[in-house]
Scaffold this motif. Structure first.
Motif: not given
Length: 137
Positions: A23-27, A126-137
């Motif tokens: 999974l981490l190989g994609s990032y 989701d409550r922190l989207k002002d700080y960073a976008k969440r990338v879920n897998v």
């Protein structure tokens, strides 16, 4: 191909441990010292629970994963991000205002400072989207 730079959250490491390395190989992952400490503590607690149930083999798999994961980070000379005192001050407000735990608040501040997304399945992000976008897998 340019890989997406992401700050890796604890839950991804634990939940996806069986396929984490693929999974981490994609990032292009960044890790926080706080996340690594949290991962170590979760592994210890999980392993102890299995030892109490007399399931030594499962407990040993948790410990083996932790050692393998940390060894991989060391061998790859990964980027480790450390919070500074200003991050802690800002994170305290984030924790209070967004109702998230301290580590997530600090990670949010670090992610914003670094201009990166967070790789996480934790819906608190989701409550922190002002700080960073969440990338879920």
């Amino acid at each position: 191909m340019v890989k997406l730079k992401v700050l890796v959250d604890t839950n991804i490491i634990i939940e996806k441990r069986n396929k984490l390395f693929n999974l981490l190989g994609s990032y292009d992952p960044i890790y926080s010292d706080l996340v690594l400490a949290e991962v170590m503590e979760v592994i210890r607690k999980n392993a102890l629970e299995f030892l109490k149930k007399n399931k030594r083999e499962v407990a040993n798999k948790y410990f083996a994963f932790g050692q393998e994961f940390l060894k991989m980070l060391y061998q790859q000379n990964v980027q480790l991000e450390y919070p500074n005192i200003k991050d802690f001050v800002e994170a305290f407000e984030v924790m209070k205002d967004k109702d998230v735990d301290a580590v997530d608040a600090i990670l949010a501040v670090i992610a914003k400072r670094q201009g990166v997304n967070v790789l996480s399945n934790d819906k608190d992000w989701d409550r922190l989207k002002d700080y960073a976008k969440r990338v879920n897998v």
